[in-house]
Design a protein around this motif. Structure first.
Motif, PDB file in Angstrom:
ATOM      1  N   LEU A 200       0.823  -1.202   0.000  1.00  0.00           N
ATOM      2  CA  LEU A 200       0.000   0.000   0.000  1.00  0.00           C
ATOM      3  C   LEU A 200       0.860   1.257   0.000  1.00  0.00           C
ATOM      4  O   LEU A 200       0.540   2.247  -0.673  1.00  0.00           O
ATOM      5  N   ALA A 201       1.967   1.227   0.756  1.00  0.00           N
ATOM      6  CA  ALA A 201       2.860   2.391   0.792  1.00  0.00           C
ATOM      7  C   ALA A 201       3.447   2.661  -0.581  1.00  0.00           C
ATOM      8  O   ALA A 201       3.526   3.823  -1.026  1.00  0.00           O
ATOM      9  N   TYR A 202       3.850   1.628  -1.284  1.00  0.00           N
ATOM     10  CA  TYR A 202       4.423   1.802  -2.625  1.00  0.00           C
ATOM     11  C   TYR A 202       3.406   2.452  -3.563  1.00  0.00           C
ATOM     12  O   TYR A 202       3.755   3.273  -4.410  1.00  0.00           O
ATOM     13  N   ARG A 203       2.144   2.074  -3.398  1.00  0.00           N
ATOM     14  CA  ARG A 203       1.094   2.589  -4.278  1.00  0.00           C
ATOM     15  C   ARG A 203       0.508   3.915  -3.804  1.00  0.00           C
ATOM     16  O   ARG A 203      -0.426   4.435  -4.405  1.00  0.00           O
ATOM     17  N   ASN A 247       3.154  -3.803 -11.824  1.00  0.00           N
ATOM     18  CA  ASN A 247       1.748  -4.138 -11.582  1.00  0.00           C
ATOM     19  C   ASN A 247       1.043  -3.043 -10.795  1.00  0.00           C
ATOM     20  O   ASN A 247       0.691  -3.234  -9.621  1.00  0.00           O
ATOM     21  N   PRO A 248       0.819  -1.899 -11.420  1.00  0.00           N
ATOM     22  CA  PRO A 248       0.065  -0.838 -10.736  1.00  0.00           C
ATOM     23  C   PRO A 248      -1.365  -1.290 -10.497  1.00  0.00           C
ATOM     24  O   PRO A 248      -1.862  -2.187 -11.188  1.00  0.00           O
ATOM     25  N   PRO A 249      -2.030  -0.719  -9.507  1.00  0.00           N
ATOM     26  CA  PRO A 249      -3.412  -1.121  -9.241  1.00  0.00           C
ATOM     27  C   PRO A 249      -4.311  -0.792 -10.420  1.00  0.00           C
ATOM     28  O   PRO A 249      -4.084   0.203 -11.130  1.00  0.00           O
ATOM     29  N   ARG A 250      -5.323  -1.627 -10.648  1.00  0.00           N
ATOM     30  CA  ARG A 250      -6.301  -1.328 -11.664  1.00  0.00           C
ATOM     31  C   ARG A 250      -7.161  -0.142 -11.237  1.00  0.00           C
ATOM     32  O   ARG A 250      -7.268   0.143 -10.049  1.00  0.00           O
ATOM     33  N   ALA A 251      -7.736   0.545 -12.185  1.00  0.00           N
ATOM     34  CA  ALA A 251      -8.561   1.722 -11.891  1.00  0.00           C
ATOM     35  C   ALA A 251      -9.633   1.368 -10.871  1.00  0.00           C
ATOM     36  O   ALA A 251     -10.357   0.379 -11.034  1.00  0.00           O
ATOM     37  N   GLY A 252      -9.691   2.148  -9.791  1.00  0.00           N
ATOM     38  CA  GLY A 252     -10.716   1.915  -8.773  1.00  0.00           C
ATOM     39  C   GLY A 252     -10.368   0.820  -7.782  1.00  0.00           C
ATOM     40  O   GLY A 252     -11.143   0.538  -6.873  1.00  0.00           O
ATOM     41  N   LYS A 253      -9.173   0.218  -7.938  1.00  0.00           N
ATOM     42  CA  LYS A 253      -8.772  -0.860  -7.031  1.00  0.00           C
ATOM     43  C   LYS A 253      -7.598  -0.397  -6.189  1.00  0.00           C
ATOM     44  O   LYS A 253      -6.755   0.371  -6.640  1.00  0.00           O
TER      45      LYS A 253
END
Length: 254
Positions: A200-203, A247-253
């Motif tokens: 979560l911190a990375y993102r 692997n970035p989070p998908r939109a809305g995720k």
């Protein structure tokens, strides 16, 4: 070799089909999207005609206790029956490391029932138990979120990339039936809380991850080693820090 992948359009299935085809196998993706319904049996006999191996990486559409049990019992029974009619020589199933230690959850009781059906069927089989996927980072965090806080145990976890899962399942599928269960896992060990906190911190996710030894993981109170593979597990090579930037989070995720 003709290999039918049940759940072949999903996260693991699509990667597995691609890898098998790259190695010259006739890989068939079988799922609701391709007209195959393991719950009703629709399309199964046609899909399995001439198959040497069937790989089941499908999942219950619901994690509710009764729904998951119905799915795995019914779908697995239908699949094993169709394999017998088609003369399939090897049934491969993807399961979860520590399933027998997670039976406080109805979902994992259903996965254990699936494994038992396979073992008791009299058919040649291999069961591949995987640790949690890096791709589950968001869903693990979401399930443990209360407001802006994520409460997670510091129980050990050895997660792995879905691409590595598909590779291990593929190697098992093209080999001789094991009539046994093998475990696969990632190359690094984290606390469950640490894994999610780092991700979560990375993102840039603002939620705070709090370490709570009594926090439940999908209804289960974890011991330190509940989610960890045994000493003989096959370990993948992809590290979490190498996976995250790709692997970035998908939109809305998350």
């Amino acid at each position: 070799m003709k290999i039918v992948v049940i759940g072949g359009t999903g996260l693991i299935g699509s990667k597995l089909v691609a890898k098998l085809r790259e190695h010259g196998h006739e890989a068939v993706a079988a799922s609701l999207d391709t007209g195959v319904n393991t719950l009703t049996g629709e399309g199964l006999d046609e899909a399995l005609r001439g198959a040497d191996v069937v790989v089941d990486v499908s999942n219950s559409p619901s994690f509710a206790d009764d729904a998951a049990m119905n799915f795995f019992r019914t779908a697995t029974g239908n699949l094993l029956g169709a394999e017998e009619r088609a003369g399939v020589g090897h049934h491969v199933a993807l399961s979860v490391v520590g399933t027998e230690r997670l039976v406080d959850s109805g979902y994992f009781r259903a996965k254990l029932a699936q494994e038992t059906l396979i073992k008791d069927s009299g058919r040649r089989y291999s069961i591949v138990r995987a640790t949690q996927f890096f791709e589950f980072l968001g869903s693990i965090a979401q399930a443990a979120t209360d407001g802006g806080t994520v409460r997670l145990s510091d129980a050990g976890i050895q997660p792995m990339a879905a691409d590595d899962v598909a590779g291990a399942v593929g190697r098992t599928a093209v080999g001789a039936p094991l009539d046994a269960t093998v475990e696969i896992g990632g190359p690094e060990r984290f606390g469950l809380d640490e894994f999610v906190r780092r991700g979560l911190a990375y993102r840039g996710d603002p939620r705070t991850v709090v370490t709570d030894p009594d926090a439940r993981y999908f209804e289960v109170l974890l011991d330190k080693d509940t989610l960890l593979p045994g000493a003989g597990a096959q370990l993948a090579t992809t590290r979490f820090d190498d996976w995250l930037p790709l692997n970035p989070p998908r939109a809305g995720k998350p």
